[in-house]
Design a protein around this motif. Structure first.
Motif, PDB file in Angstrom:
ATOM      1  N   ASN A   1     -75.689 -80.134 -84.700  1.00 62.94           N
ATOM      2  CA  ASN A   1     -75.369 -78.940 -85.478  1.00 62.94           C
ATOM      3  C   ASN A   1     -73.939 -78.458 -85.217  1.00 62.94           C
ATOM      4  N   MET A   2     -73.073 -79.370 -84.854  1.00 62.60           N
ATOM      5  CA  MET A   2     -71.648 -79.105 -84.693  1.00 62.60           C
ATOM      6  C   MET A   2     -70.884 -80.304 -85.236  1.00 62.60           C
ATOM      7  N   GLY A   3     -69.625 -80.062 -85.632  1.00 62.28           N
ATOM      8  CA  GLY A   3     -68.806 -81.136 -86.179  1.00 62.28           C
ATOM      9  C   GLY A   3     -67.653 -81.515 -85.262  1.00 62.28           C
ATOM     10  N   TYR A   4     -66.933 -82.577 -85.628  1.00 65.86           N
ATOM     11  CA  TYR A   4     -65.782 -83.031 -84.842  1.00 65.86           C
ATOM     12  C   TYR A   4     -64.726 -83.565 -85.800  1.00 65.86           C
ATOM     13  N   ASN A   5     -63.467 -83.207 -85.513  1.00 62.50           N
ATOM     14  CA  ASN A   5     -62.363 -83.709 -86.339  1.00 62.50           C
ATOM     15  C   ASN A   5     -61.069 -83.670 -85.537  1.00 62.50           C
ATOM     16  N   ASN A   6     -60.493 -84.841 -85.280  1.00 57.76           N
ATOM     17  CA  ASN A   6     -59.160 -84.968 -84.688  1.00 57.76           C
ATOM     18  C   ASN A   6     -59.020 -84.154 -83.388  1.00 57.76           C
ATOM     19  N   GLY A   7     -59.982 -84.339 -82.470  1.00 57.66           N
ATOM     20  CA  GLY A   7     -59.924 -83.665 -81.177  1.00 57.66           C
ATOM     21  C   GLY A   7     -60.491 -82.258 -81.177  1.00 57.66           C
ATOM     22  N   ARG A   8     -60.946 -81.776 -82.337  1.00 57.24           N
ATOM     23  CA  ARG A   8     -61.432 -80.407 -82.452  1.00 57.24           C
ATOM     24  C   ARG A   8     -62.937 -80.382 -82.659  1.00 57.24           C
ATOM     25  N   LEU A   9     -63.603 -79.503 -81.924  1.00 59.75           N
ATOM     26  CA  LEU A   9     -65.032 -79.294 -82.071  1.00 59.75           C
ATOM     27  C   LEU A   9     -65.249 -78.174 -83.079  1.00 59.75           C
ATOM     28  N   LEU A  10     -66.018 -78.431 -84.149  1.00 54.14           N
ATOM     29  CA  LEU A  10     -66.180 -77.504 -85.254  1.00 54.14           C
ATOM     30  C   LEU A  10     -67.472 -76.708 -85.096  1.00 54.14           C
ATOM     31  N   VAL A  11     -67.359 -75.378 -85.171  1.00 53.01           N
ATOM     32  CA  VAL A  11     -68.512 -74.481 -85.025  1.00 53.01           C
ATOM     33  C   VAL A  11     -69.117 -74.225 -86.400  1.00 53.01           C
TER      34      VAL A  11
ATOM     35  N   GLU B   1     -51.485 -85.455 -81.136  1.00 51.68           N
ATOM     36  CA  GLU B   1     -50.337 -84.645 -81.534  1.00 51.68           C
ATOM     37  C   GLU B   1     -50.451 -83.237 -80.960  1.00 51.68           C
ATOM     38  N   ASN B   2     -49.292 -82.675 -80.657  1.00 48.01           N
ATOM     39  CA  ASN B   2     -49.195 -81.314 -80.110  1.00 48.01           C
ATOM     40  C   ASN B   2     -50.001 -81.149 -78.819  1.00 48.01           C
ATOM     41  N   ASN B   3     -50.076 -82.239 -78.051  1.00 50.51           N
ATOM     42  CA  ASN B   3     -50.758 -82.250 -76.745  1.00 50.51           C
ATOM     43  C   ASN B   3     -52.258 -81.967 -76.856  1.00 50.51           C
ATOM     44  N   VAL B   4     -52.857 -82.210 -78.004  1.00 44.13           N
ATOM     45  CA  VAL B   4     -54.290 -82.036 -78.188  1.00 44.13           C
ATOM     46  C   VAL B   4     -55.011 -83.290 -77.678  1.00 44.13           C
ATOM     47  N   VAL B   5     -55.935 -83.110 -76.753  1.00 47.35           N
ATOM     48  CA  VAL B   5     -56.674 -84.232 -76.168  1.00 47.35           C
ATOM     49  C   VAL B   5     -57.678 -84.771 -77.187  1.00 47.35           C
ATOM     50  N   GLN B   6     -57.721 -86.108 -77.297  1.00 50.92           N
ATOM     51  CA  GLN B   6     -58.658 -86.760 -78.207  1.00 50.92           C
ATOM     52  C   GLN B   6     -59.912 -87.198 -77.432  1.00 50.92           C
ATOM     53  N   TRP B   7     -61.055 -87.234 -78.168  1.00 49.83           N
ATOM     54  CA  TRP B   7     -62.340 -87.490 -77.522  1.00 49.83           C
ATOM     55  C   TRP B   7     -63.164 -88.513 -78.294  1.00 49.83           C
ATOM     56  N   ILE B   8     -64.164 -89.045 -77.602  1.00 50.45           N
ATOM     57  CA  ILE B   8     -65.218 -89.832 -78.244  1.00 50.45           C
ATOM     58  C   ILE B   8     -66.390 -88.894 -78.502  1.00 50.45           C
ATOM     59  N   HIS B   9     -66.834 -88.797 -79.762  1.00 58.11           N
ATOM     60  CA  HIS B   9     -67.900 -87.856 -80.097  1.00 58.11           C
ATOM     61  C   HIS B   9     -69.211 -88.530 -80.479  1.00 58.11           C
ATOM     62  N   ARG B  10     -69.224 -89.866 -80.485  1.00 55.84           N
ATOM     63  CA  ARG B  10     -70.456 -90.590 -80.791  1.00 55.84           C
ATOM     64  C   ARG B  10     -70.563 -91.806 -79.869  1.00 55.84           C
ATOM     65  N   GLY B  11     -71.793 -92.082 -79.443  1.00 55.83           N
ATOM     66  CA  GLY B  11     -72.041 -93.241 -78.597  1.00 55.83           C
ATOM     67  C   GLY B  11     -71.942 -92.924 -77.121  1.00 55.83           C
ATOM     68  N   GLY B  12     -72.718 -93.651 -76.318  1.00 58.80           N
ATOM     69  CA  GLY B  12     -72.713 -93.417 -74.886  1.00 58.80           C
ATOM     70  C   GLY B  12     -73.292 -92.042 -74.552  1.00 58.80           C
ATOM     71  N   GLU B  13     -72.563 -91.298 -73.716  1.00 65.37           N
ATOM     72  CA  GLU B  13     -72.992 -89.955 -73.330  1.00 65.37           C
ATOM     73  C   GLU B  13     -72.499 -88.880 -74.289  1.00 65.37           C
ATOM     74  N   ALA B  14     -71.763 -89.289 -75.316  1.00 59.74           N
ATOM     75  CA  ALA B  14     -71.242 -88.322 -76.291  1.00 59.74           C
ATOM     76  C   ALA B  14     -72.313 -87.999 -77.323  1.00 59.74           C
ATOM     77  N   VAL B  15     -72.402 -86.712 -77.697  1.00 56.08           N
ATOM     78  CA  VAL B  15     -73.398 -86.282 -78.671  1.00 56.08           C
ATOM     79  C   VAL B  15     -72.930 -84.982 -79.312  1.00 56.08           C
ATOM     80  N   THR B  16     -73.245 -84.808 -80.585  1.00 54.43           N
ATOM     81  CA  THR B  16     -73.019 -83.547 -81.295  1.00 54.43           C
ATOM     82  C   THR B  16     -74.278 -83.220 -82.090  1.00 54.43           C
TER      83      THR B  16
END
Length: 262
Positions: free
Chosen positions: A146-156, A129-144
């Motif tokens: 001490n940071m969070g993820y929610n609906n395309g947003r990376l949380l500091v 929504e609102n042209n926000v790009v969605q991502w995969i944040h777990r599995g494969g080369e994805a990793v987080t």
């Protein structure tokens, strides 16, 4: 000493006289002296031998010093953390206290291992929504971490300076397209998102005859990166105008962040 004998009845004849000198000296025959050029040659030979020995000693000292330097360099390469720490200590001890001093390098600590970082990879359904790009944040080369993820947003979760980056791939083969790739930030201090980075490009097919739905791909990449100060609670996300043209894939699209300094 002389002696004489008188013959009977006649005049005495003069006898032969033999003189023996008992004090005569008999010197042994000595050999002649060596030629002068032979003596000079011997001295020159001794000088050459001395210079050769001196050269061997100097060469040995140079080889030993080179060996020590090479050994020290190999130890620094094999144990960079230790040499870094030692180098920082030596610099801090030897540097004079002047205003233009170069500060010593801070050694790597365990606290650095807890610095937050994240890498998100492209999703099969990247359009949000609102042209926000969605991502995969777990599995494969994805990793987080001490940071969070929610609906395309990376949380500091921690204040500090972060290096942010984003890459997207667009297929602009069907028609002319205005591409706007942005990295945005939402923060509690402002009521609307803040634009951190932007890439803007206008793309068209090579000719008007190619502007059909059956043409192939005309891929265009956009990459953005920079260092920004973020606070706990900030949200980082990517927007893309005409997001339906994004080419899905885990390697075509990326987003990431990592703290470089608290």
């Amino acid at each position: 000493m002389q002696s004489g004998v008188m013959a009977e009845g006649g005049v005495g004849t003069c006898p032969q006289v033999f003189v023996v000198d008992s004090q005569a000296n008999y010197d042994s025959v000595t050999g002649g002296k060596k030629p002068r050029w032979s003596r000079v040659g011997q001295k020159f030979l001794l000088l050459l031998i001395g210079l050769t020995m001196l050269g061997l000693v100097v060469e040995g000292c140079l080889i030993y010093n080179l060996y020590k330097k090479t050994e020290s360099l190999c130890q620094n390469v094999s144990n960079p953390q230790t040499s870094w720490q030692k180098g920082g200590t030596i610099l801090s001890q030897e540097q004079p206290k002047e205003s233009n001093d170069i500060p010593s390098v801070r050694p790597y600590t365990e606290q650095d291992q807890k610095r937050p970082f994240a890498q998100l990879i492209g999703s099969k359904n990247p359009a949000g929504e609102n042209n926000v790009v969605q991502w995969i944040h777990r599995g494969g080369e994805a990793v987080t971490y001490n940071m969070g993820y929610n609906n395309g947003r990376l949380l500091v979760n921690k204040d500090g300076y972060y290096y942010l980056y984003s890459k997207v791939t667009i297929n602009a083969a069907e028609n002319c397209l205005l591409i706007q790739h942005k990295v945005m930030k939402e923060t509690q201090a402002y009521g609307k998102p803040i634009e951190l980075m932007k890439s803007k490009s206008f793309r068209c097919p090579k000719s008007s005859s190619e502007m059909t739905t059956e043409v192939g791909e005309d891929l265009w990449n956009s990459f953005l990166s920079g260092i920004f100060q973020l606070q706990s609670g900030d949200q980082i996300f990517v927007t893309l105008e005409d997001i339906q043209k994004i080419r899905p894939g885990t390697t075509e699209n990326l987003m990431g962040a990592f703290m470089i300094s608290p």
